[in-house]
Each structure stands twice: as C-alpha cells, then as structure tokens.
Design a protein around this motif. Structure first.
Motif, PDB file in Angstrom:
ATOM      1  N   ALA A  73       0.826  -1.214   0.000  1.00 30.22           N
ATOM      2  CA  ALA A  73       0.000   0.000   0.000  1.00 30.22           C
ATOM      3  C   ALA A  73       0.859   1.263   0.000  1.00 30.22           C
ATOM      4  O   ALA A  73       0.442   2.312  -0.481  1.00 30.22           O
ATOM      5  CB  ALA A  73      -0.922  -0.008   1.222  1.00 30.22           C
ATOM      6  N   LEU A  74       2.071   1.152   0.537  1.00 37.59           N
ATOM      7  CA  LEU A  74       2.998   2.293   0.531  1.00 37.59           C
ATOM      8  C   LEU A  74       3.708   2.437  -0.814  1.00 37.59           C
ATOM      9  O   LEU A  74       4.431   3.409  -1.040  1.00 37.59           O
ATOM     10  CB  LEU A  74       4.051   2.115   1.637  1.00 37.59           C
ATOM     11  N   GLY A  75       3.527   1.453  -1.688  1.00 36.80           N
ATOM     12  CA  GLY A  75       4.186   1.496  -2.992  1.00 36.80           C
ATOM     13  C   GLY A  75       5.678   1.248  -2.905  1.00 36.80           C
ATOM     14  O   GLY A  75       6.462   1.762  -3.710  1.00 36.80           O
ATOM     15  N   ILE A  76       6.072   0.451  -1.927  1.00 32.84           N
ATOM     16  CA  ILE A  76       7.499   0.209  -1.681  1.00 32.84           C
ATOM     17  C   ILE A  76       8.054  -0.870  -2.614  1.00 32.84           C
ATOM     18  O   ILE A  76       7.473  -1.951  -2.753  1.00 32.84           O
ATOM     19  CB  ILE A  76       7.718  -0.228  -0.217  1.00 32.84           C
ATOM     20  N   ASP A  77       9.166  -0.551  -3.240  1.00 39.56           N
ATOM     21  CA  ASP A  77       9.961  -1.556  -3.955  1.00 39.56           C
ATOM     22  C   ASP A  77      11.003  -2.052  -2.962  1.00 39.56           C
ATOM     23  O   ASP A  77      11.834  -1.278  -2.495  1.00 39.56           O
ATOM     24  CB  ASP A  77      10.634  -0.927  -5.170  1.00 39.56           C
ATOM     25  N   ARG A  78      10.959  -3.308  -2.596  1.00 45.62           N
ATOM     26  CA  ARG A  78      11.801  -3.784  -1.511  1.00 45.62           C
ATOM     27  C   ARG A  78      12.591  -5.030  -1.921  1.00 45.62           C
ATOM     28  O   ARG A  78      12.291  -5.668  -2.934  1.00 45.62           O
ATOM     29  CB  ARG A  78      10.938  -4.118  -0.285  1.00 45.62           C
ATOM     30  N   GLY A  79      13.569  -5.356  -1.095  1.00 42.72           N
ATOM     31  CA  GLY A  79      14.350  -6.552  -1.347  1.00 42.72           C
ATOM     32  C   GLY A  79      15.153  -6.932  -0.122  1.00 42.72           C
ATOM     33  O   GLY A  79      15.501  -6.068   0.696  1.00 42.72           O
ATOM     34  N   GLU A  80      15.418  -8.197   0.028  1.00 40.93           N
ATOM     35  CA  GLU A  80      16.211  -8.703   1.148  1.00 40.93           C
ATOM     36  C   GLU A  80      17.225  -9.686   0.587  1.00 40.93           C
ATOM     37  O   GLU A  80      16.960 -10.390  -0.376  1.00 40.93           O
ATOM     38  CB  GLU A  80      15.340  -9.417   2.188  1.00 40.93           C
ATOM     39  N   SER A  81      18.385  -9.740   1.220  1.00 37.23           N
ATOM     40  CA  SER A  81      19.385 -10.714   0.804  1.00 37.23           C
ATOM     41  C   SER A  81      20.312 -11.001   1.977  1.00 37.23           C
ATOM     42  O   SER A  81      20.407 -10.209   2.918  1.00 37.23           O
ATOM     43  CB  SER A  81      20.190 -10.187  -0.387  1.00 37.23           C
ATOM     44  N   VAL A  82      20.975 -12.131   1.888  1.00 38.16           N
ATOM     45  CA  VAL A  82      21.943 -12.517   2.922  1.00 38.16           C
ATOM     46  C   VAL A  82      23.297 -12.716   2.255  1.00 38.16           C
ATOM     47  O   VAL A  82      23.420 -13.485   1.299  1.00 38.16           O
ATOM     48  CB  VAL A  82      21.502 -13.807   3.637  1.00 38.16           C
ATOM     49  N   GLY A  83      24.290 -11.992   2.737  1.00 35.10           N
ATOM     50  CA  GLY A  83      25.637 -12.127   2.226  1.00 35.10           C
ATOM     51  C   GLY A  83      26.519 -12.866   3.219  1.00 35.10           C
ATOM     52  O   GLY A  83      26.032 -13.472   4.171  1.00 35.10           O
ATOM     53  N   VAL A  84      27.809 -12.789   3.016  1.00 30.29           N
ATOM     54  CA  VAL A  84      28.730 -13.498   3.885  1.00 30.29           C
ATOM     55  C   VAL A  84      28.701 -12.922   5.305  1.00 30.29           C
ATOM     56  O   VAL A  84      28.624 -13.662   6.292  1.00 30.29           O
ATOM     57  CB  VAL A  84      30.158 -13.423   3.328  1.00 30.29           C
ATOM     58  N   SER A  85      28.727 -11.586   5.413  1.00 27.23           N
ATOM     59  CA  SER A  85      28.813 -10.967   6.736  1.00 27.23           C
ATOM     60  C   SER A  85      27.507 -10.371   7.223  1.00 27.23           C
ATOM     61  O   SER A  85      27.316 -10.209   8.429  1.00 27.23           O
ATOM     62  CB  SER A  85      29.884  -9.862   6.726  1.00 27.23           C
ATOM     63  N   GLN A  86      26.621  -9.989   6.299  1.00 27.46           N
ATOM     64  CA  GLN A  86      25.442  -9.236   6.705  1.00 27.46           C
ATOM     65  C   GLN A  86      24.182  -9.706   6.002  1.00 27.46           C
ATOM     66  O   GLN A  86      24.237 -10.250   4.897  1.00 27.46           O
ATOM     67  CB  GLN A  86      25.653  -7.750   6.379  1.00 27.46           C
TER      68      GLN A  86
END
Length: 414
Positions: A73-86
């Motif tokens: 509803a906020l019109g957010i383009d989002r994403g999540e990922s997991v790397g080596v440290s973070q």
C-alpha cells in the motif's frame, strides 16, 4: 556535485547515515545487520537465509499478510538478501512513504513473529532456491569457485546445503535472530528526498532502545570439501577461474578495478574480443572484481560446448595472464567513459545511493563522496594501472569446471 552526508551513531551502536537531496521525489534506505552466513553455526548452513525469510512472516502488530499488504500500500519496492557478513534489507518509494516504511522495518528487525507453524513454508522457499541453483550450472559453478578460492567461511554460500536446511528448527531461527539481529554493527543509510532532522528523530524513536544480546554466538567455520571438477551430464561445459586482488579499502583498489574493466567491461573488452568475438569459442565470458571487507578476488566465468571447452579455458587463462604485460591508453579511455556514466546514474538513484552509503561505511568507516570518486577515476592512468599489475599480477589461480569431463589445467594452475 556531492551532497552533504550526515551521520548519527546511536548509543546502541547503530550507525545512521543520511544524504538528503531536495530535488528527489523518492527516498530509499538500506539496512545492514551483522547476520550473514559466516555466522551460521556448524551443521546449520542456511540458517541466516531461513531467518531472513522467516522475519518477513509477520512482525509487531502485523501478521505476514498484513505486513506485505501495508508495504504494498505504501508502494514500496523492496528486497532482502543474505551475504557473507550481513543480511541486507532495502526499500525505495515515494518520499512520503519513507517514515511509515521505516516503522514497518523496525518491527521486522526487532519484533518478528518467526511463526513456528510457518517454518516448513519458509524452509520450502530456501530449498527451492537451492534446487534452482542445481538447475543453473553457471550459478553452481561460481558458487563452488568462491567456496574454493576463499578460506572458510568467507566463500560459504548463503543458501546452505539441502541436508542442513532440512534439519533447521524454529528454535534455531529464534536463537540466530536473538544473537545476530542486533544494533552493534548495524548500518542504516538513507538517500533521496527527506529531511535529516525528522528522519534522525524518527530513527532514534524506532531504534534508540534496541539492545545487543549479552550472549551473542561466536562465528563458526563450516566444513568444506574442495573439488576442482563438478561432474554434470550435459553437452555444455562451464569454466570458473579466480585470483586474488585487493579489497575496496586498499589504496590500489581502483587500479585493480580498472584493470578488470579492461578485461571485461563491454563489447570492446579483451575477453569478449579475444575469446568470443574473434575465435567464437564460447557464448558468454566475463570477469568481475568482488570485494569483501578485508579480501577480494577476480572471478572469471566462461560457458561453452564440451568440444570447445579446453581451448576456451586455455585462451581465457592466457588473456588473464597477459594482463600482467600491461594495458594501453586507448583501452582505458573506453573504460573511463563507462565509469563516468555509471557514477552519474548512481547519483540519480536514491536506492543506489543508500546502498553505497551503507557499504562505504561498512568497508571504509566513512562515506566516499561522488566528487572524490570522480577525482579518483580521473587520476587513473594506464601507467598507474600497469604499476599495480607489476606489483600484483594475476597468478595463483583457482580453477573449477562443471561438465561431463574434467579439463586439463593450463600451466601455472595446480
């Protein structure tokens, strides 16, 4: 022209960075938390990824569906990922959506439900990603190349292994979240159309009382089994080569970066010209410099048929080795035009800027302004690159192949 970058370090350890740009109608943020896959306990590879997946299944007063609906509803383009440290969480939208979106993500990071009854659904998402890699030979090859080239746990894939993911429990997820989702080492970077004073006040209200756990788990190193060839029933062969380089915080980083750009920075680059265009050996070939905080390497990939695999490997390796002989000024001129375009495009994207701010702070302990970057690029010369290549030539290669039969290693690769 560079914009002013603001910084606020909360007593909890969370660092807030902000680069307001009043000409932007959009705003974006990137949140890094010290919850990467190198923190997966022994025998629990994939736990960081499963925890990230589970954190989005309800948080605060919202269940999983309400959380997604509110972000949509906020019109957010989002994403999540997991790397080596973070683990990385990013969101971008209209400027007026920034404050409510930060409120939702404060819940995701601090008060996720981690619902035990949804652990199987979350596990299936992770397993499908793992099985998707099995169906993508090039991805599987490069994952193995990183695992072999870097010392453990720095080349560990975030997805884990099927057998370890299948063993993970809701308790594992809760324990990992409690230990690793913490403010000490977390970085929140905001860029675009926003007011610094308003956002810094909001962030202090949302995260000011976020406390680090007293019993955070120490990182553990998972076991790995080195291989140089992955048997794969196909008429295609995939080739991966890697060699050490310098990380982003090294004074010679941009010399290294430019040298790789000459190798693989467009259709006029050496690899494309010599391996693909002139000889028609492969359908794709590329190289990139990938930097972690304290280490970096150049990873090269080529995909071809089994009949042309050996020659593709030999010619690609020869081009990498040939780099030590130096580059020419006309090669650098083409590269600089592409770098300048990239810098301008980055400056015009709030999402790219927020990501750069966060990662600059993690790797350098400061934000590198765009004007400084531009000056560094202007100062690069063919002579300065060649001096770097003389000090640190491509050598000590790691080779991984994937296909029906192993290939013969070129001279210099054991």
């Amino acid at each position: 022209m560079s914009l002013d970058t603001h910084k606020l370090e909360l007593p909890s350890g969370l660092v807030l960075l902000g680069e307001p740009n009043p000409s932007f109608q959009s705003a974006a943020f990137t949140m890094l938390v010290p919850a990467g896959c190198r923190h997966d306990p022994e025998g629990r590879a994939g736990l960081a990824s499963l925890t990230c997946e589970m954190a989005l299944r309800g948080a605060g007063e919202r269940d999983g569906r309400a959380l997604i609906n509110d972000l949509d509803a906020l019109g957010i383009d989002r994403g999540e990922s997991v790397g080596v440290s973070q683990a990385s969480f990013r969101a971008c939208g209209l400027a007026e959506a920034l404050a409510p979106a930060l409120g939702v993500y404060a819940d995701i990071l601090r008060r996720p439900h981690l619902p035990a009854e949804q652990i199987e659904a979350g596990r299936m998402v992770c397993l499908q990603e793992l099985r998707g890699i099995e169906d993508e030979p090039s991805h599987k090859l490069m994952q193995e190349l990183r695992r072999q080239h870097y010392p453990s746990p720095w080349g560990t894939p975030s997805q884990g292994e099927v057998e370890t993911v299948e063993r993970l429990t809701p308790y594992d997820v809760e324990a990992f979240h409690r230990a690793r989702y913490q403010p000490d080492g977390a970085i929140l970077a905001v860029a675009g159309g926003f007011d610094w004073d308003e956002i810094s006040d909001l962030v202090q209200r949302l995260f000011g009382d976020w406390k680090a756990p007293a019993d955070a788990e120490a990182p553990t190193a998972p076991e790995i089994t080195p291989v140089s060839h992955i048997p794969y029933d196909s008429n295609q062969c995939h080739i991966g080569l890697a060699y050490d380089s310098v990380p982003y915080n090294h004074e010679d980083y941009f010399q290294a970066w430019a040298s790789v750009g000459v190798l693989s920075g467009g259709m006029s680059s050496r690899l494309f010209t010599e391996v693909r265009e002139k000889r028609g050996l492969c359908y794709t070939v590329s190289a990139s410099l990938q930097s972690q905080k304290d280490r970096a390497a150049v990873f090269c990939y080529a995909g071809t048929t089994t009949e042309r695999a050996q020659e593709t490997l030999d010619v690609t390796h020869a081009e990498l080795v040939k780099l030590r002989d130096g580059i020419k000024q006309n090669e650098l001129d083409c590269l600089k035009a592409r770098i300048k375009s990239s810098l301008i495009l980055q400056q015009e994207s709030s999402s790219s800027r927020s990501s750069s701010l966060a990662h600059d702070w993690y790797r350098l302990g400061r934000v590198r302004p765009v004007d400084e970057l531009s000056a560094i690029v202007d100062a690069i010369t063919a002579e300065s690159i060649n001096q770097f290549l003389e000090k640190q030539p491509p050598e000590n290669f790691t080779l991984v192949t994937l296909g029906p039969e192993p290939l013969e290693s070129p001279v210099g690769i054991s």
